[in-house]
Scaffold this active site. Structure first.
Site, PDB file in Angstrom:
ATOM      1  N   ASP A  74     -10.988  -6.328  -7.624  1.00 55.94           N
ATOM      2  CA  ASP A  74     -11.176  -5.210  -6.670  1.00 55.94           C
ATOM      3  C   ASP A  74     -13.098  -5.856  -7.311  1.00 55.94           C
ATOM      4  OD1 ASP A  74     -11.465  -2.791  -5.761  1.00 55.94           O
ATOM      5  OD2 ASP A  74     -12.607  -1.841  -7.830  1.00 55.94           O
ATOM      6  N   ASP A 126     -16.006  -3.029  -6.140  1.00 52.70           N
ATOM      7  CA  ASP A 126     -17.112  -1.885  -6.733  1.00 52.70           C
ATOM      8  C   ASP A 126     -16.880  -1.767  -7.906  1.00 52.70           C
ATOM      9  OD1 ASP A 126     -19.434  -0.179  -6.723  1.00 52.70           O
ATOM     10  OD2 ASP A 126     -18.282   0.490  -5.613  1.00 52.70           O
ATOM     11  N   ASP A 158     -10.936  -0.879 -11.034  1.00 48.67           N
ATOM     12  CA  ASP A 158     -11.252  -0.122 -11.828  1.00 48.67           C
ATOM     13  C   ASP A 158     -10.806   1.532 -12.367  1.00 48.67           C
ATOM     14  OD1 ASP A 158     -12.794   0.452  -9.402  1.00 48.67           O
ATOM     15  OD2 ASP A 158     -14.136   1.647 -10.330  1.00 48.67           O
TER      16      ASP A 158
HETATM   17 MG   LIG Z   1     -13.243  -0.192  -7.206  1.00 46.31          MG
END
Ligand SMILES: [Mg+2]
Length: 334
Positions: free
Chosen positions: A18, A20, A216
């Protein structure tokens, strides 16, 4: 030190990421990310950057990553726009008319796989493909709704309800999807995490046998990996933290945890069950007198993550217990 033969980069042939909160945070690379990914590449590990954002071209994502010091070619980027149009290409005839409710980047992907782009429901499109657009004209929602009500199949890049900016949250693809959904009696086919098509398209592109997905967020990244039975690691440089982890429902529990991408070259964190609780490395989380007790809490984020991983496994087995006092001791983990 634990013996080093069970590092994540020893156990997997591809690292899927991923963006961000994992690779970058706002305008900066996450600390250690460029070096960690370069080190993995030198070991022959394949790297792919996986984004639910259908608004940016893969070349723009690659340029952005390179500007942060991260090695990246355009083909290392897999977007939800690519995944949804690839899925459409398998389900619809080549040359089919498609109405695009999104950016030019999404329309380009639809064109690349052979569709004919039309601008109105009166052109009788067989499908509507929708993705996040920060500058969409409201009229386009009306066109999409009219087309879907007349039988066009509805495809959606992703469903993230909002997206973070440096000024706060703003409405995302899921909010734009809800605009159309309010007017039609249909549900879209969806590509982005946590739905399988995006990660399936990534595995196909990379050609890997034993990938790990690093994210995240539990509800998109980790759930998405679980939905395709892929190993996963939650990192603590983005959206979700220790409180989210210990209360994660079963379908959102990662295979392991690490603080950031530097964990790639560290031994994988594993928890083992005992008569009274769970251990991880030297850390212990157990039930004593009906309460959670942790030991092994030391300075140092790695020691604290060992405790957290033992604690998370204990909490998942015993959701009736209150972990808040134990979590407060882990002051180096967000
Ligand atoms: Mg993310």
């Amino acid at each position: 030190m634990r013996k080093v033969n069970n590092r994540i980069i020893d156990l997997h042939d591809a690292v899927l990421l991923d963006l961000d909160g994992v690779v970058y945070l706002g305008p900066q690379a996450v600390g250690g990310a460029p070096e960690s990914l370069d080190a993995a590449r030198r070991k022959g590990i394949q790297i792919a950057f996986v984004t639910n954002n259908a608004a940016r071209r893969p070349s723009a994502v690659a340029d952005h990553l390179r500007s942060l010091g991260i090695t990246c070619q355009e083909m290392d980027v897999v977007t939800s726009a690519q995944a949804i149009t690839a899925l459409m290409a398998r389900q619809l005839a080549k040359g089919s008319k498609v109405l695009v409710c999104g950016t030019d980047a999404l329309a380009e992907e639809a064109t690349k796989v052979g569709f004919t782009i039309v601008e109105s429901f009166t052109d009788e499109p067989v499908a509507v493909v929708q993705g996040y657009s920060p500058s969409i004209n409201w009229q386009r929602f009306d066109e999409a709704a009219h087309a879907i009500q007349r039988g066009a199949v509805w495809y959606m890049s992703n469903t993230d309800p909002n997206r973070p900016t440096n000024l706060g949250m703003v409405p995302g693809a899921g909010a734009q999807m809800a605009v159309v959904a309010a007017a039609v009696d249909a549900k879209p086919v969806i590509a982005g995490k946590p739905f399988p098509p995006l990660l399936e398209a990534t595995v196909e592109r990379v050609g890997c046998q034993a990938p790990i997905f690093i994210g995240d967020r539990l509800d998109t990244d980790i759930e998405g990996a679980n939905n395709v039975s892929m190993a996963s690691m939650l990192v603590f440089t983005g959206a979700h933290g220790k409180y989210d982890l210990v209360s994660a429902p079963v379908h959102q529990r990662p295979t392991t945890i690490g603080f950031d991408l530097m964990s790639l070259s560290q031994p994988i964190r594993r928890a083992n069950t005992t008569d009274t609780g769970w251990t991880c490395g030297a850390a212990i989380a157990r039930i004593v007198g009906g309460k959670i007790e942790v030991s092994g809490v030391e300075d140092g984020v790695d020691a604290q993550l060992d405790v957290l991983w033992a604690l998370a496994n204990l909490c998942w087995a015993h959701p009736e217990l209150d972990p808040s006092a134990a979590l407060e001791e882990l002051d180096m983990v967000p």
